[in-house]
Design an enzyme around this catalytic site. Structure first.
Site, PDB file in Angstrom:
ATOM      1  N   ASN A 113     -59.965 -30.108  18.925  1.00 46.11           N
ATOM      2  CA  ASN A 113     -59.876 -30.567  20.135  1.00 46.11           C
ATOM      3  C   ASN A 113     -58.306 -30.249  20.604  1.00 46.11           C
ATOM      4  O   ASN A 113     -57.275 -30.468  19.961  1.00 46.11           O
ATOM      5  CB  ASN A 113     -59.878 -32.107  20.077  1.00 46.11           C
ATOM      6  N   GLY A 114     -58.200 -29.807  21.753  1.00 47.09           N
ATOM      7  CA  GLY A 114     -56.635 -29.513  22.336  1.00 47.09           C
ATOM      8  C   GLY A 114     -56.552 -28.378  22.913  1.00 47.09           C
ATOM      9  O   GLY A 114     -57.628 -27.580  23.060  1.00 47.09           O
ATOM     10  N   CYS A 167     -64.154 -31.762  22.278  1.00 49.00           N
ATOM     11  CA  CYS A 167     -64.381 -32.993  22.588  1.00 49.00           C
ATOM     12  C   CYS A 167     -64.446 -34.057  21.282  1.00 49.00           C
ATOM     13  O   CYS A 167     -63.595 -34.588  21.261  1.00 49.00           O
ATOM     14  CB  CYS A 167     -65.546 -33.294  23.479  1.00 49.00           C
ATOM     15  N   GLU A 179     -68.405 -40.058  40.006  1.00 46.05           N
ATOM     16  CA  GLU A 179     -68.442 -39.552  38.498  1.00 46.05           C
ATOM     17  C   GLU A 179     -69.811 -39.477  38.017  1.00 46.05           C
ATOM     18  O   GLU A 179     -70.129 -38.383  37.296  1.00 46.05           O
ATOM     19  CB  GLU A 179     -67.713 -40.771  37.645  1.00 46.05           C
ATOM     20  N   LYS A 233     -66.698 -44.311  40.896  1.00 49.55           N
ATOM     21  CA  LYS A 233     -67.853 -44.537  40.253  1.00 49.55           C
ATOM     22  C   LYS A 233     -69.035 -43.814  40.804  1.00 49.55           C
ATOM     23  O   LYS A 233     -69.854 -43.068  39.788  1.00 49.55           O
ATOM     24  CB  LYS A 233     -68.312 -46.014  39.971  1.00 49.55           C
ATOM     25  N   ARG A 254     -68.690 -38.689  24.957  1.00 57.72           N
ATOM     26  CA  ARG A 254     -67.354 -37.949  25.219  1.00 57.72           C
ATOM     27  C   ARG A 254     -67.801 -36.867  26.216  1.00 57.72           C
ATOM     28  O   ARG A 254     -66.811 -36.324  26.906  1.00 57.72           O
ATOM     29  CB  ARG A 254     -66.796 -37.670  24.086  1.00 57.72           C
ATOM     30  N   LYS A 281     -64.723 -38.825  27.828  1.00 55.08           N
ATOM     31  CA  LYS A 281     -64.309 -40.081  27.698  1.00 55.08           C
ATOM     32  C   LYS A 281     -62.711 -40.301  27.634  1.00 55.08           C
ATOM     33  O   LYS A 281     -62.016 -41.028  28.211  1.00 55.08           O
ATOM     34  CB  LYS A 281     -65.042 -40.957  26.781  1.00 55.08           C
ATOM     35  N   TRP A 295     -66.383 -29.396  24.655  1.00 59.48           N
ATOM     36  CA  TRP A 295     -66.288 -29.355  26.238  1.00 59.48           C
ATOM     37  C   TRP A 295     -65.310 -28.336  26.651  1.00 59.48           C
ATOM     38  O   TRP A 295     -64.113 -28.286  26.079  1.00 59.48           O
ATOM     39  CB  TRP A 295     -65.616 -30.662  26.603  1.00 59.48           C
ATOM     40  N   GLU A 300     -62.187 -47.545  43.288  1.00 56.71           N
ATOM     41  CA  GLU A 300     -62.809 -47.641  42.084  1.00 56.71           C
ATOM     42  C   GLU A 300     -64.533 -47.559  42.248  1.00 56.71           C
ATOM     43  O   GLU A 300     -65.243 -46.745  41.445  1.00 56.71           O
ATOM     44  CB  GLU A 300     -62.594 -48.822  41.164  1.00 56.71           C
ATOM     45  N   HIS A 339     -57.575 -42.924  61.031  1.00 56.88           N
ATOM     46  CA  HIS A 339     -56.652 -41.865  60.937  1.00 56.88           C
ATOM     47  C   HIS A 339     -57.178 -40.616  60.302  1.00 56.88           C
ATOM     48  O   HIS A 339     -56.620 -40.027  59.529  1.00 56.88           O
ATOM     49  CB  HIS A 339     -55.305 -42.337  60.296  1.00 56.88           C
TER      50      HIS A 339
END
Length: 607
Positions: free
Chosen positions: A100-101, A2, A487, A484, A27, A602, A74, A480, A503
Site C-alpha cells: 500500500n502506498g 488498499c 459518495e 453522502k 476499503r 475508507k 485500489w 455533508e 450568487h
C-alpha cells in the site's frame, strides 16, 4: 493501495487470507490476490474485480501452505488488470510482495533495475520492491527488505514472503498503516484490525521506518530486538462488531448505531452538576488551556465538515477565533502558527495521509496538536500531543456516518469545557449537558422515520443533480448531506450556504432540480424560509429538514422530514441523520455498492 493481510503459523494460510480480505472489502478495491508458500514453491493467484472472482478461481485448489500474503488493490499506478494486481513477484518467482502506498522514485529505480537485467511484468510501482529485494536476497530476508526500502522514496506498507524462507513474513512501514496481530503459535500482519479481529485481539502498531520479521514463534525488528511485547495493545472490539448482523449493509448498520455510539462517546465525560466536560486525554493543564488564543482545525472530507461545525461551536462557547483548514492544503502553503495556537486534527481512521502530514508540519512549527480519532493506537493517536477517542466502534462502510456525529459530540465537549473556563455560566453549562444527554433518544426518533425517508427516496432515484442548502450550523450539514449522496449514489450534488444560492446556483434551479434545505427553527430560520420561497418561485422541488411542530414549512416545501427540537448547537447531530438515510436509500434503489463505492477507499493513506 488498499487492503493487506499476511499469515504465518500452523494453519493453512489460504482460508485465513481470504477471510481477512473479505473483512477488508469495505476499503474499496478493484482486484484481489494471494500468494502462498506451499510445498517449497511460491503459488500466486490474482483476479480483477470482486473478491468472489478470486474465490471462484481458488475453488478446488489445494494449497496446504502455512505462510501467505493477500491484497485487495485500489489502482494508483497502472490500470486494474490481472498483471497489475498484487501480489507481485521477482524475476525468479521466489519472492512475493504486497504494498500500500506510492513509490515516488519508481521510474528512476525501474530504469536502473532494467539496466541490471531485471524483467518487469506490470505497470505498478510496487514491482520495484520485488526486484530491489531480489538484489539483496542471498542472505537474511529481513536484511534484504531493509536494504531495499533504503532505496525507496515515498509511502509504503509492505509484506514480503519468499519460498526460500517458508516460516518468515517480513513487514515494513513508512506512512502507510500496518499492524502485527499476535496469536498463539501463529501471527498476522494486516493494514487494519478487522482483517484479523476474529483470530486475535492483540496487536502491535508498526512505526514509520520499522521493519519487522514475523514467525509463528514471535516477532522481532531489524533493529535487533528479540520481541516487541511491550507494544502489544488490546483492540477491544468484539468480532460481532465487524459483521453486518441483520442489516443489508454496514452503512445502514452504522447509521442505526449512532445513538449508542454517542452514548459511548460522552459516557463518563459529561459532568451535569458542573455543567462541564472532563477530557483527560487532552494532556493540557487548566492554565495551558486558558493560554490558547486561537484554534486551527485540520481534516479531510467528512472530517473537514465536522471541523466547520466545530468552528461554530468553539467560537460561540469559548469565544476563540477558529480556522478550519483542508489538511491536504495546509502543508503546501506557509501557514502562520503563533504562540498560543492549538491545532486539532480530525481523522476517523487516524491514518489519513494528508492529515498526518499536516500534523507533522504543525508540530514542526511549534504548535501543540490534539487528535480526534476513532481507532486506538493509530498513527495520529500516537503522533499528537493528546486528544480524544470517539469510542464509536469500528466503522466499516466507506461513507462515514457514526464517526461524523461522534466527532461532533467530541467537539461539543471541547467547546463546552473551554467555554466553562472562560465565560459560560454553570446554568448554561448544565443546559448544554442535559441537551447532549437527551440527544441519543432524539436520534432514535429520527431513525424511526426511516420508512418515510425510504419512500421519499423513490421520488428522486432517477435524479442527476441535487442542491443542498443551509445557514449557520446547518451549512456544514448541507455539505455533508451532499457528500453522502455523491459518495454512494453517484448523483452529482453540491452543498451551499443558503444565501449564496443567489450568487450562481440559482441559475440551475428548475422543476427537475431537487433542493434539500436544512431548515430547523433556529436563529436564522426566517432567512432560510425566504430562500425556500426563492426556490419555489423557480419551481424547484424542496425537501426540508425541519423541527417537529413546524407546520408552516409544510406549505412551502414539497416534502418535509421532521427532527426533534434541541439546542441550536446540537441540531447538526440530528439533522444529518435523515440526510444519511436519504442518500443510503437512493443508492440502494440505484443498485450501487453502498459499502464500497467506486474509486473510494475508507482510509486514504496516500496524498
Amino acid at each position: 493501495m488498499c487492503g493487506i493481510v499476511g499469515y504465518v503459523g500452523a494453519q493453512p494460510a489460504m482460508p485465513l487470507l481470504l477471510s481477512g480480505l473479505h473483512r477488508l472489502e469495505y476499503r474499496g478495491y478493484d482486484s484481489a490476490g494471494i500468494a502462498v508458500v506451499s510445498d517449497g514453491a511460491l503459488e500466486v493467484y490474482k483476479e480483477v474485480g470482486n473478491l468472489s472472482r478470486l474465490q471462484e478461481m481458488l475453488a478446488g485448489v489445494d494449497l496446504p501452505g502455512r505462510l501467505g500474503i493477500g491484497h485487495t488493490r485500489w489502482a494508483t499506478h497502472g490500470e486494474p488488470t490481472t498483471h497489475n494486481a498484487h501480489p507481485h513477484t521477482d524475476c525468479s518467482g521466489t519472492i512475493a510482495v504486497v504494498h500500500n502506498g506510492i513509490i515516488e522514485n519508481c521510474e528512476q529505480l525501474r530504469r536502473e533495475l532494467i539496466a541490471r537485467g531485471h524483467r518487469f511484468r506490470s505497470d505498478t510501482d510496487t514491482e520495484v520492491f520485488c526486484h530491489l529485494i531480489e538484489e539483496y536476497a542471498d542472505g537474511d530476508l529481513l536484511e534484504a527488505v531493509g536494504a531495499a526500502i533504503s532505496k525507496v522514496i515515498g509511502a509504503y506498507g509492505i509484506c514480503v514472503i519468499s519460498s526460500r524462507h517458508p516460516g518468515l513474513l517480513v513487514a515494513a512501514r513508512n506512512g502507510s498503516p500496518l499492524i502485527v496481530g499476535v496469536g498463539d503459535g501463529e501471527n498476522f500482519v494486516a493494514s487494519d484490525v478487522p482483517a484479523i479481529a476474529p483470530y486475535t485481539q492483540r496487536v502491535i502498531y508498526m512505526e514509520d521506518g520499522e521493519v519487522i520479521a514475523v514467525t509463528p514463534e514471535g516477532v522481532r525488528s531489524i533493529a535487533g530486538k528479540d520481541a516487541l511485547s511491550a507494544r502489544v495493545h488490546s483492540v477491544g472490539w468484539e468480532p460481532g462488531e465487524i459483521e453486518k448482523g441483520d442489516f443489508p449493509h454496514f452503512m445502514l448498520k452504522e447509521i442505526h448505531e449512532q445513538p449508542e455510539a454517542i452514548e459511548r462517546t460522552v459516557s463518563g465525560r459529561l459532568i451535569e452538576s458542573e455543567g462541564d466536560s472532563h477530557l483527560g486525554g487532552l494532556n493540557m493543564t487548566p492554565n495551558e488551556l486558558l493560554g490558547v488564543t486561537r484554534i486551527v482545525i485540520i481534516g479531510c472530507g467528512t472530517s473537514w465538515h465536522a471541523g466547520l461545525i466545530g468552528e461554530y461551536m468553539l467560537e460561540e462557547n469559548a469565544c476563540l477565533p477558529v480556522e478550519v483548514e483542508y489538511a491536504s492544503e495546509f502543508r503546501y502553503r506557509n501557514p502562520v502558527i503563533q504562540r498560543g495556537d492549538l491545532v486539532i486534527a480530525i481523522s476517523q481512521s487516524g491514518e489519513t495521509a494528508d492529515t498526518i502530514a499536516a500534523v507533522r508540519e504543525a508540530q514542526r512549527r511549534g504548535a501543540r496538536v490534539l487528535g480526534i480519532v476513532n481507532v486506538v493506537g493509530s498513527t495520529i493517536a500516537r503522533l499528537t500531543d493528546g486528544g480524544v477517542y470517539l469510542r464509536s466502534g469500528p466503522e466499516i462502510g466507506v461513507a462515514s456516518t457514526k464517526a461524523f456525529t461522534g466527532t461532533l459530540a467530541v467537539l461539543f465537549m471541547i467547546a463546552l469545557h473551554l467555554g466553562r473556563q472562560r465565560h459560560t455560566s454553570n446554568a448554561v453549562g448544565r443546559t448544554l449537558v442535559r441537551a447532549m444527554q437527551a440527544l441519543p433518544s432524539q436520534m432514535r426518533q429520527v431513525l424511526a422515520r426511516e420508512e418515510e425517508i425510504a419512500e421519499l427516496a423513490t421520488r428522486f432515484v432517477d435524479g442527476r443533480n441535487a442542491l443542498y442548502l443551509g445557514r449557520g450550523y446547518s451549512f456544514p450539514v448541507a455539505l455533508e448531506g451532499a457528500l453522502k449522496l455523491k459518495e454512494i449514489s453517484y448523483i452529482h450534488a453540491e452543498g451551499y450556504p443558503a444565501a449564496e444560492m443567489k450568487h450562481g446556483p440559482i441559475a440551475l434551479i428548475d422543476k427537475n432540480m431537487p433542493v434539500v434545505v436544512v431548515a430547523p427553527q433556529d436563529s436564522v430560520y426566517d432567512k432560510v424560509v425566504s430562500n425556500i420561497e426563492e426556490i419555489r418561485t423557480r419551481r424547484g422541488q424542496v425537501i426540508a429538514v425541519a423541527t417537529e411542530g413546524d407546520t408552516a414549512i409544510a406549505s412551502k416545501a414539497d416534502h418535509v422530514i421532521y427532527i426533534p427540537q434541541t439546542l441550536e448547537i446540537l441540531t447538526p447531530l440530528l439533522a444529518v441523520v435523515p440526510l444519511q438515510l436519504l442518500a443510503y436509500h437512493i443508492a440502494v434503489l440505484r443498485g450501487c455498492p453502498v459499502d464500497q463505492p467506486k474509486n473510494l477507499a475508507k482510509s486514504v493513506t496516500v496524498e
